[in-house]
Design a protein around this motif. Sequence first.
Motif, PDB file in Angstrom:
ATOM      1  N   UNK A  64       0.841  -1.193   0.000  1.00 43.34           N
ATOM      2  CA  UNK A  64       0.000   0.000   0.000  1.00 43.34           C
ATOM      3  C   UNK A  64       0.877   1.245   0.000  1.00 43.34           C
ATOM      4  N   UNK A  65       0.261   2.364  -0.394  1.00 44.97           N
ATOM      5  CA  UNK A  65       0.939   3.654  -0.372  1.00 44.97           C
ATOM      6  C   UNK A  65       0.440   4.445   0.827  1.00 44.97           C
ATOM      7  N   UNK A  66       1.357   4.886   1.685  1.00 47.53           N
ATOM      8  CA  UNK A  66       1.032   5.663   2.873  1.00 47.53           C
ATOM      9  C   UNK A  66       0.664   7.086   2.441  1.00 47.53           C
ATOM     10  N   UNK A  67      -0.560   7.507   2.738  1.00 43.27           N
ATOM     11  CA  UNK A  67      -1.137   8.704   2.147  1.00 43.27           C
ATOM     12  C   UNK A  67      -1.712   9.652   3.198  1.00 43.27           C
ATOM     13  N   UNK A  68      -1.661  10.933   2.889  1.00 46.27           N
ATOM     14  CA  UNK A  68      -2.357  11.936   3.695  1.00 46.27           C
ATOM     15  C   UNK A  68      -3.862  11.789   3.442  1.00 46.27           C
ATOM     16  N   UNK A  69      -4.709  12.050   4.442  1.00 51.64           N
ATOM     17  CA  UNK A  69      -6.156  11.921   4.228  1.00 51.64           C
ATOM     18  C   UNK A  69      -6.670  12.739   3.041  1.00 51.64           C
ATOM     19  N   UNK A  70      -6.130  13.924   2.836  1.00 57.40           N
ATOM     20  CA  UNK A  70      -6.595  14.781   1.739  1.00 57.40           C
ATOM     21  C   UNK A  70      -6.299  14.177   0.370  1.00 57.40           C
ATOM     22  N   UNK A  71      -5.346  13.250   0.295  1.00 56.44           N
ATOM     23  CA  UNK A  71      -4.956  12.641  -0.969  1.00 56.44           C
ATOM     24  C   UNK A  71      -5.623  11.287  -1.222  1.00 56.44           C
ATOM     25  N   UNK A  72      -6.445  10.854  -0.283  1.00 57.66           N
ATOM     26  CA  UNK A  72      -7.125   9.577  -0.463  1.00 57.66           C
ATOM     27  C   UNK A  72      -8.096   9.718  -1.630  1.00 57.66           C
ATOM     28  N   UNK A  73      -7.934   8.859  -2.612  1.00 59.87           N
ATOM     29  CA  UNK A  73      -8.759   8.937  -3.815  1.00 59.87           C
ATOM     30  C   UNK A  73      -9.616   7.694  -3.982  1.00 59.87           C
ATOM     31  N   UNK A  74      -9.820   6.963  -2.909  1.00 63.42           N
ATOM     32  CA  UNK A  74     -10.644   5.767  -2.984  1.00 63.42           C
ATOM     33  C   UNK A  74      -9.967   4.581  -3.634  1.00 63.42           C
ATOM     34  N   UNK A  75      -8.661   4.657  -3.825  1.00 60.50           N
ATOM     35  CA  UNK A  75      -7.921   3.544  -4.409  1.00 60.50           C
ATOM     36  C   UNK A  75      -7.697   2.474  -3.334  1.00 60.50           C
ATOM     37  N   UNK A  76      -7.860   1.207  -3.678  1.00 56.23           N
ATOM     38  CA  UNK A  76      -7.719   0.157  -2.662  1.00 56.23           C
ATOM     39  C   UNK A  76      -6.297  -0.007  -2.145  1.00 56.23           C
ATOM     40  N   UNK A  77      -5.317   0.562  -2.847  1.00 59.60           N
ATOM     41  CA  UNK A  77      -3.931   0.414  -2.401  1.00 59.60           C
ATOM     42  C   UNK A  77      -3.421   1.634  -1.637  1.00 59.60           C
ATOM     43  N   UNK A  78      -4.326   2.514  -1.214  1.00 54.17           N
ATOM     44  CA  UNK A  78      -3.935   3.673  -0.415  1.00 54.17           C
ATOM     45  C   UNK A  78      -4.233   3.404   1.057  1.00 54.17           C
ATOM     46  N   UNK A  79      -3.370   3.921   1.913  1.00 51.36           N
ATOM     47  CA  UNK A  79      -3.502   3.732   3.355  1.00 51.36           C
ATOM     48  C   UNK A  79      -3.315   5.087   4.027  1.00 51.36           C
ATOM     49  N   UNK A  80      -4.337   5.567   4.711  1.00 51.86           N
ATOM     50  CA  UNK A  80      -4.249   6.860   5.390  1.00 51.86           C
ATOM     51  C   UNK A  80      -3.311   6.775   6.586  1.00 51.86           C
ATOM     52  N   UNK A  81      -2.552   7.830   6.776  1.00 53.81           N
ATOM     53  CA  UNK A  81      -1.678   7.950   7.942  1.00 53.81           C
ATOM     54  C   UNK A  81      -2.493   7.936   9.239  1.00 53.81           C
ATOM     55  N   UNK A  82      -3.783   8.261   9.165  1.00 52.83           N
ATOM     56  CA  UNK A  82      -4.626   8.306  10.359  1.00 52.83           C
ATOM     57  C   UNK A  82      -5.244   6.958  10.724  1.00 52.83           C
ATOM     58  N   UNK A  83      -4.907   5.900   9.982  1.00 51.72           N
ATOM     59  CA  UNK A  83      -5.339   4.562  10.382  1.00 51.72           C
ATOM     60  C   UNK A  83      -4.285   3.995  11.332  1.00 51.72           C
ATOM     61  N   UNK A  84      -4.675   3.025  12.166  1.00 54.36           N
ATOM     62  CA  UNK A  84      -3.670   2.414  13.046  1.00 54.36           C
ATOM     63  C   UNK A  84      -2.475   1.838  12.279  1.00 54.36           C
ATOM     64  N   UNK A  85      -2.724   1.196  11.149  1.00 55.41           N
ATOM     65  CA  UNK A  85      -1.628   0.611  10.364  1.00 55.41           C
ATOM     66  C   UNK A  85      -0.762   1.717   9.771  1.00 55.41           C
ATOM     67  N   UNK A  86      -1.386   2.772   9.241  1.00 54.56           N
ATOM     68  CA  UNK A  86      -0.631   3.888   8.672  1.00 54.56           C
ATOM     69  C   UNK A  86       0.257   4.553   9.702  1.00 54.56           C
ATOM     70  N   UNK A  87      -0.296   4.814  10.874  1.00 49.99           N
ATOM     71  CA  UNK A  87       0.489   5.426  11.948  1.00 49.99           C
ATOM     72  C   UNK A  87       1.635   4.517  12.366  1.00 49.99           C
ATOM     73  N   UNK A  88       1.367   3.217  12.445  1.00 47.78           N
ATOM     74  CA  UNK A  88       2.403   2.265  12.854  1.00 47.78           C
ATOM     75  C   UNK A  88       3.544   2.196  11.846  1.00 47.78           C
TER      76      UNK A  88
END
Length: 135
Positions: free
Chosen positions: A72-96
Amino acid sequence: MKPTILVSWLDMDRLDRMLDAVPASQVAARDALLEELGRATLAEPQDIPPDVVTMNSRVRFSFDDAEEEVTMTLTYPKDMAGQPDQLSILTPVGTALLGLKVGDTIRWERPDGAMFALTVRGIEYQPESDGKYHR
């Protein structure tokens, strides 16, 4: 004990500004990221090693020592485009993931209180290695 993390000062600045705008509904995610950033070592973007997870990195990782990897690509929430391979930094996995290096494992708490272990297996793309600092 959590592994040491390394964050570029540019990512830190962007994350600080993002955190100022986090809605009240995501206060727990904000607090978890703030705690993680509080233990980060800062570096110049050009000094970030290519095996460190930075914002907009495409990362391969696994959960709980599983053979199966996720990319997945670690992404800022503002850049989330609904792609299944994006991961928001604000998720537990993204933060970790932020600031870990290839081979690092971290134990992290899910929102339901259960723990998971996450291991970084590889970095397929890192903006800093590509000389892309202003993204």
